[in-house]
Design an enzyme around this catalytic site. Structure first.
Site, PDB file in Angstrom:
ATOM      1  N   CYS A  97      63.993  31.121 -30.908  1.00 30.85           N
ATOM      2  CA  CYS A  97      65.286  31.028 -31.575  1.00 30.85           C
ATOM      3  C   CYS A  97      66.224  32.179 -31.179  1.00 30.85           C
ATOM      4  O   CYS A  97      66.721  32.187 -30.067  1.00 30.85           O
ATOM      5  CB  CYS A  97      65.109  30.909 -33.082  1.00 30.85           C
ATOM      6  SG  CYS A  97      66.570  30.216 -33.878  1.00 30.85           S
ATOM      7  N   ARG A 131      74.925  24.390 -39.646  1.00 36.75           N
ATOM      8  CA  ARG A 131      73.766  24.927 -38.934  1.00 36.75           C
ATOM      9  C   ARG A 131      72.819  23.776 -38.640  1.00 36.75           C
ATOM     10  O   ARG A 131      72.791  22.764 -39.354  1.00 36.75           O
ATOM     11  CB  ARG A 131      73.049  25.978 -39.800  1.00 36.75           C
ATOM     12  CG  ARG A 131      73.884  27.213 -40.083  1.00 36.75           C
ATOM     13  CD  ARG A 131      73.090  28.220 -40.893  1.00 36.75           C
ATOM     14  NE  ARG A 131      71.985  28.769 -40.125  1.00 36.75           N
ATOM     15  CZ  ARG A 131      72.099  29.749 -39.223  1.00 36.75           C
ATOM     16  NH1 ARG A 131      73.280  30.285 -38.991  1.00 36.75           N
ATOM     17  NH2 ARG A 131      71.059  30.185 -38.575  1.00 36.75           N
ATOM     18  N   HIS A 199      60.427  27.454 -35.020  1.00 39.35           N
ATOM     19  CA  HIS A 199      59.781  28.505 -35.810  1.00 39.35           C
ATOM     20  C   HIS A 199      58.695  27.862 -36.668  1.00 39.35           C
ATOM     21  O   HIS A 199      58.309  26.738 -36.469  1.00 39.35           O
ATOM     22  CB  HIS A 199      60.738  29.103 -36.848  1.00 39.35           C
ATOM     23  CG  HIS A 199      61.910  29.838 -36.409  1.00 39.35           C
ATOM     24  ND1 HIS A 199      61.873  31.164 -36.107  1.00 39.35           N
ATOM     25  CD2 HIS A 199      63.201  29.461 -36.280  1.00 39.35           C
ATOM     26  CE1 HIS A 199      63.101  31.578 -35.840  1.00 39.35           C
ATOM     27  NE2 HIS A 199      63.929  30.572 -35.918  1.00 39.35           N
TER      28      HIS A 199
END
Ligand code: GLN
Length: 245
Positions: A97, A131, A199
Site C-alpha cells: 500500500c 477512498r 493488507h
C-alpha cells in the site's frame, strides 16, 4: 537446511505498518523457523543507511499520507541507491500500500508531490472521490508457479496508481478495487520488485505467497517442506469468502 538464513530488512517499521502489516514479517519468521531456516531481521529508520548486499528481502509496509511524507525524502535521499542496487542483484523488494506507492515515481496529493524511488514505473494520484476500501481478491500467476492462485486481503487507499505501459500488475482484480478501481490491475511485479495494496495483513491470509517469497528469496531452500496448514488454509478461504468469491 540449518545453514540457510532469510535476512529481512524492514524499512521504517515504526511509521510504515498499518492494518497489522508487521504480521507479514511474523509469518515469514515462523514459516522459516518451522522449516529450520534461520530468520534475521534488521530495521532501517529515518536517517539510517541500508546495505544493498546484506538482505534477501527489503520490506515496506503501508502508511498514512502524513507518515509516508516523513519517510519519502529519506527514502529517496538516503536509501534509493542502495534499494536499487539490491533489486538489481535480485533481492526482493516488497511494498504494501503506502510502501508500494513509494516504490513508484510519485504520489500526488492536492498538487503536492511526494517523491518515490522509481523502482517501478508507476504514479499515484489522490483523486476526488471515495477512498478505495474493502475486501479484495486478485488472481496471480507468479514465476515458477504452475497454476494461477488467489491472493485475498483488505485495501484502504485514497491514491489511485497507474502503471506505465511496460509494467505488469501483480494480479487481476476478481473482487475489490485494486490499483485504481478501473483498470482491473492490482499491484506490480517487476523482476524482484513487488507492490500490492493488499493488507490485512496479507501473508497470514495467504501463506502460499509467504512461501513463494521465501523460496524466491532463498533459491537454495527449495523444495521447501510442507507444513500443517489447516488453520492457515481456513484463514485463506475465509478471506476469499469475505471478498465475495
Ligand atoms: N496513504 C495512502 C493512501 O491513502 C496509503 C494508505 C495505506 O497504506 N493503507 O493512498
Amino acid at each position: 537446511m540449518a545453514d540457510l538464513t532469510l535476512r529481512v530488512c524492514a524499512l521504517y517499521p515504526d511509521l510504515l505498518s498499518i492494518y497489522a502489516d508487521r504480521g507479514n514479517l511474523q509469518v515469514l519468521e515462523r514459516r522459516c523457523q518451522w522449516r529450520g531456516i534461520a530468520f534475521e531481521m534488521t530495521t532501517a529508520a529515518i536517517g539510517e543507511a541500508i546495505d544493498p548486499e546484506a538482505h534477501d528481502l527489503y520490506y515496506l509496509g503501508g502508511g498514512q499520507d502524513r507518515d509516508q511524507r516523513l519517510c519519502a525524502d529519506d527514502l529517496v535521499g538516503r536509501k534509493a541507491q542502495s534499494l536499487r542496487a539490491a533489486a538489481e542483484r535480485g533481492a526482493l523488494v516488497f511494498g504494501i500500500c503506502g510502501g508500494y506507492q513509494l516504490l513508484g515515481r510519485s504520489y500526488e496529493i492536492d498538487g503536492d508531490l511526494i517523491p518515490g524511488v522509481g523502482l517501478v514505473d508507476a504514479i499515484t494520484v489522490r483523486e476526488d472521490g471515495p477512498r478505495l476500501i474493502g475486501n479484495v481478491a486478485i488472481e496471480v500467476e507468479l514465476p515458477g508457479m504452475s497454476e494461477k492462485r488467489i491472493l485475498a486481503g483488505f485495501e484502504n487507499h485514497g491514491g489511485r496508481t497507474q502503471l506505465g505501459s511496460g509494467e505488469h500488475p501483480l494480479g487481476q482484480v476478481l473482487r475489490g478495487h485494486g490499483n485504481d478501481g478501473r483498470s482491473g490491475a492490482e499491484g506490480v511485479l517487476r523482476g524482484s520488485v513487488i507492490g500490492t495494496y493488499l493488507h490485512g495483513p496479507l501473508l497470514p491470509k495467504n501463506v502460499w505467497f509467504a512461501d513463494w517469497l521465501i523460496a524466491t528469496a532463498l533459491p537454495n531452500a527449495a523444495p521447501m517442506a510442507a507444513l500443517d496448514d489447516d488453520l492457515e488454509e481456513a484463514a485463506h478461504a475465509a478471506a476469499i469468502r469475505a471478498a465475495g468469491l
